[in-house]
Structure formats: structure tokens, C-alpha cells
Design a protein around this motif. Structure first.
Motif, PDB file in Angstrom:
ATOM      1  N   PHE A  68      10.075 -13.951   5.829  1.00  0.00           N
ATOM      2  CA  PHE A  68       9.439 -12.415   6.071  1.00  0.00           C
ATOM      3  C   PHE A  68       9.597 -11.640   4.877  1.00  0.00           C
ATOM      4  N   ARG A  69       8.507 -10.983   4.678  1.00  0.00           N
ATOM      5  CA  ARG A  69       8.281  -9.901   3.441  1.00  0.00           C
ATOM      6  C   ARG A  69       8.973  -8.505   4.070  1.00  0.00           C
ATOM      7  N   TYR A  70       9.850  -8.260   3.196  1.00  0.00           N
ATOM      8  CA  TYR A  70      10.656  -6.963   3.262  1.00  0.00           C
ATOM      9  C   TYR A  70      10.016  -5.587   2.629  1.00  0.00           C
ATOM     10  N   ILE A  71       9.591  -4.597   3.317  1.00  0.00           N
ATOM     11  CA  ILE A  71       9.019  -3.276   2.504  1.00  0.00           C
ATOM     12  C   ILE A  71       9.756  -2.285   3.105  1.00  0.00           C
ATOM     13  N   ASP A  72      10.493  -1.597   2.054  1.00  0.00           N
ATOM     14  CA  ASP A  72      11.284  -0.465   2.436  1.00  0.00           C
ATOM     15  C   ASP A  72      10.400   0.666   2.025  1.00  0.00           C
ATOM     16  N   HIS A  73       9.647   1.679   2.689  1.00  0.00           N
ATOM     17  CA  HIS A  73       9.176   2.797   2.082  1.00  0.00           C
ATOM     18  C   HIS A  73       9.772   4.089   2.659  1.00  0.00           C
ATOM     19  N   SER A  74      11.119   3.787   3.132  1.00  0.00           N
ATOM     20  CA  SER A  74      11.548   4.913   3.695  1.00  0.00           C
ATOM     21  C   SER A  74      12.329   6.233   2.599  1.00  0.00           C
ATOM     22  N   THR A  75      12.230   5.901   1.574  1.00  0.00           N
ATOM     23  CA  THR A  75      12.504   6.970   0.575  1.00  0.00           C
ATOM     24  C   THR A  75      11.397   6.943  -0.631  1.00  0.00           C
ATOM     25  N   ALA A  76      10.108   6.108  -0.353  1.00  0.00           N
ATOM     26  CA  ALA A  76       9.240   6.236  -1.476  1.00  0.00           C
ATOM     27  C   ALA A  76       8.506   7.736  -1.171  1.00  0.00           C
ATOM     28  N   THR A  77       8.216   8.127  -2.761  1.00  0.00           N
ATOM     29  CA  THR A  77       7.182   9.629  -2.819  1.00  0.00           C
ATOM     30  C   THR A  77       6.093   9.207  -2.730  1.00  0.00           C
ATOM     31  N   MET A  78       5.649   7.960  -2.959  1.00  0.00           N
ATOM     32  CA  MET A  78       4.111   7.359  -3.145  1.00  0.00           C
ATOM     33  C   MET A  78       4.054   6.183  -2.519  1.00  0.00           C
ATOM     34  N   VAL A  79       2.924   5.839  -2.050  1.00  0.00           N
ATOM     35  CA  VAL A  79       2.615   4.510  -1.264  1.00  0.00           C
ATOM     36  C   VAL A  79       1.283   4.018  -1.458  1.00  0.00           C
ATOM     37  N   ALA A  80       1.232   2.915  -2.557  1.00  0.00           N
ATOM     38  CA  ALA A  80      -0.218   2.428  -2.944  1.00  0.00           C
ATOM     39  C   ALA A  80      -1.126   3.608  -3.464  1.00  0.00           C
ATOM     40  N   GLY A  81      -0.510   4.593  -4.270  1.00  0.00           N
ATOM     41  CA  GLY A  81      -1.120   5.631  -4.997  1.00  0.00           C
ATOM     42  C   GLY A  81      -1.189   6.659  -4.361  1.00  0.00           C
ATOM     43  N   LYS A  82      -0.767   6.814  -3.061  1.00  0.00           N
ATOM     44  CA  LYS A  82      -1.208   8.048  -2.284  1.00  0.00           C
ATOM     45  C   LYS A  82       0.275   8.670  -1.751  1.00  0.00           C
ATOM     46  N   PRO A  83       0.222   9.954  -1.527  1.00  0.00           N
ATOM     47  CA  PRO A  83       1.547  10.810  -0.977  1.00  0.00           C
ATOM     48  C   PRO A  83       2.149   9.640   0.068  1.00  0.00           C
ATOM     49  N   ASN A  84       3.295   9.707   0.091  1.00  0.00           N
ATOM     50  CA  ASN A  84       3.955   8.772   1.186  1.00  0.00           C
ATOM     51  C   ASN A  84       3.943   9.951   2.712  1.00  0.00           C
ATOM     52  N   THR A  85       2.933  10.032   3.260  1.00  0.00           N
ATOM     53  CA  THR A  85       2.793  10.640   4.422  1.00  0.00           C
ATOM     54  C   THR A  85       2.731   9.536   5.563  1.00  0.00           C
ATOM     55  N   ALA A  86       2.374  10.024   6.882  1.00  0.00           N
ATOM     56  CA  ALA A  86       2.379   9.236   8.019  1.00  0.00           C
ATOM     57  C   ALA A  86       0.806   8.767   7.854  1.00  0.00           C
ATOM     58  N   LEU A  87      -0.124   9.521   7.401  1.00  0.00           N
ATOM     59  CA  LEU A  87      -1.435   8.861   7.125  1.00  0.00           C
ATOM     60  C   LEU A  87      -1.355   7.422   6.272  1.00  0.00           C
ATOM     61  N   ALA A  88      -0.699   7.510   5.230  1.00  0.00           N
ATOM     62  CA  ALA A  88      -0.516   6.371   4.255  1.00  0.00           C
ATOM     63  C   ALA A  88       0.161   5.295   5.181  1.00  0.00           C
TER      64      ALA A  88
END
Length: 279
Positions: free
Chosen positions: A13-33
Motif C-alpha cells: 500500500f502507498r500511504y499519503i498523509d495530506h492532513s497537515t500539508a499547506t500545498m498539494v502538487a503545487g496547489k493550495p491544499n483545499t478540497a478542490l485539490a
């Protein structure tokens, strides 16, 4: 119906924790991202470019709307109301209706292959039983059935003693499946429900609609902390996710975002932007 462990169990399994990130893949970490990211990962898993993924995400003060919500007769007034309350309103690309997110709500995305072989109900049931396993040491009273009066009601609402603390949605992209659940861990559940109730009152204004929107009753919603009588935190529940997943896989890995995933994310992110510009 297939055994839930057979559905979730994979060698890696690949584990990704974006729960505290400010950016995701170069975009602001919003629900859109987040919704764009899940699509990109579903494509990657579908093409066997990535092992199955479990991704954790948290967003402050966001109301995630379903596509039917975007057709409310006074949606502009409803969105203005959310903005006045300092909430971001966005329309997601998966099923369901309005859901309230904040820093006390943990979202889990289980992204697996097999869309041609697994029914929608197989995947919903797998997520239900995964969550039940996460809290098996604390309760055996979690049930899945529609909680009338809750926001985003559905057959797979998760509740304890008739009070809902979680809802599940599902999206399929190519042969990839993204099963998404929100878990109300801590905070004021009734205030969240009251906000969505008021949103519907403003955005519908008692007009007749072909779609039946929920009459939200805040008393049927509660956090896991309240229902279990212990002060759970999002961080503690994240560890429960890992502990449960460890029992279903041989290894849990992290890996950087691949070029093709970035490309697919960028495309899906723009689609999310366009979807929301139409409101």
C-alpha cells in the motif's frame, strides 16, 4: 458480496498523509485539490503505475457540496451565506450532498483497482468494515444504515445508537476506485449540522424542487469523541488507520508524485475549477 479483507488486502500500500500539508502538487491544499488528487491517484492505480493508496486529508472550515446541491434554486445566496460564515463552499465530483469539514474531521480515501470486478456495494461495505476494525477495541456498536435527518444521508451512513458520525462516497475513474469517508472525530457536530441546515434553508427558500434535499436535524449527528465518551483526536485516529492497514498488507510505502500523476492532477484540478465556476 466479497469479503472486505479480500478487497482491501494487497501486498503493498502507498500511504499519503495530506492532513497537515499547506500545498498539494503545487496547489493550495483545499478540497478542490483533494478531489483532483484522488482522481489522479485512481488513474495511476488503474494503470498499475502505483500500488493501492490510502490517503488522509483534513480541510479547515469547508462545506463540500454534491452536484444536486449546485442546482438549488438560490444557490448564489447559499454560497454567499457560507462565505459570510468564513466557510469555503466547493462542489465535488463524487456522489452525495453537502458535508461539513473542519480540523476535527478526518477524511480517508481508499484507492484501489478492480472497478470491473468490484460492485459499488462491495466497496462501501469494505470501507464500513475497515472503520469498524479501526475501533474494534472501543466499540462493537457501529452500524451502517441511513440516518434520517442527517446531512448527506445514505445507506452507508455510519452511526452509533442512531447518531451519525461518518458518511461514505465513491468515485470510479477508469478501473480505479476511490472510496472516500469523512469521520467526525472531535468538535461541535451540532454546529456543523446547523450550518448545513441553514444553508439549505437559504439556498432552497421553501421552493418546490424535483430533487429532495434533506431536512437536517442536528441532534442526529455526533462526533466519535462524544459517542465513545473519550477525547479522541485526529492524530490518534490517523494512527488507527495505519495500525489497521498494517494487518492487511505486507508493506506500506511512500513514494513521490510521478510526472504522469502530476499531469493528471493538473487536468483534474482545472476540471474542478471549471465545475465550481459554473455556480
Amino acid at each position: 458480496m466479497k469479503n472486505w479483507k479480500e478487497i482491501i488486502r494487497h501486498k503493498t500500500f502507498r500511504y499519503i498523509d495530506h492532513s497537515t500539508a499547506t500545498m498539494v502538487a503545487g496547489k493550495p491544499n483545499t478540497a478542490l485539490a483533494s478531489f483532483a488528487m484522488d482522481d489522479a491517484l485512481a488513474i495511476s492505480v488503474s494503470e498499475a503505475a502505483s500500488p493501492p493508496v490510502i490517503r488522509l486529508w483534513v480541510h479547515p472550515d469547508t462545506i463540500v457540496l454534491g452536484i444536486p446541491d449546485s442546482r438549488l434554486p438560490h444557490i448564489d445566496a447559499g454560497m454567499a451565506f457560507l462565505e459570510e460564515k468564513n466557510y469555503q463552499g466547493i462542489v465535488r465530483n463524487s456522489g452525495g450532498l453537502a458535508v461539513a469539514l473542519d480540523e476535527g474531521v478526518l477524511n480517508i480515501s481508499l484507492i484501489i483497482p478492480g472497478a470491473n470486478d468490484l460492485s459499488i456495494y462491495d466497496c462501501y461495505e469494505a470501507m464500513v468494515q475497515f472503520v469498524q476494525a479501526m475501533f474494534a477495541d472501543l466499540t462493537d456498536a457501529m452500524e451502517a444504515y441511513e440516518i434520517v435527518g442527517s446531512y448527506c444521508p445514505g445507506d452507508y451512513d455510519l452511526s452509533i445508537n442512531g447518531k451519525k458520525f461518518a458518511g461514505i462516497s465513491q468515485r470510479r475513474v477508469k478501473k480505479g476506485i476511490s472510496v472516500q469517508i469523512y469521520l467526525d472525530i472531535e468538535g461541535n457536530s451540532k454546529a456543523r449540522a446547523s450550518l448545513i441546515r441553514e444553508f439549505y434553508h437559504i439556498a432552497k427558500q421553501n421552493e418546490e424542487t424535483t430533487f429532495t434535499y434533506p431536512e437536517v436535524t442536528p441532534d442526529v449527528m455526533a462526533s466519535l469523541s462524544d459517542l465513545l465518551g473519550i477525547p479522541l483526536t485526529v492524530e490518534e485516529v490517523k494512527q488507527r488507520v495505519m495500525d489497521t492497514l498494517n494487518g492487511l498488507t505486507e508493506e506500506i510505502i511512500t513514494m513521490p508524485m510521478q510526472d504522469t500523476e502530476q499531469e493528471n492532477f493538473d487536468k483534474r484540478y482545472q476540471q474542478m475549477i471549471k465545475r465550481n465556476e459554473n455556480i
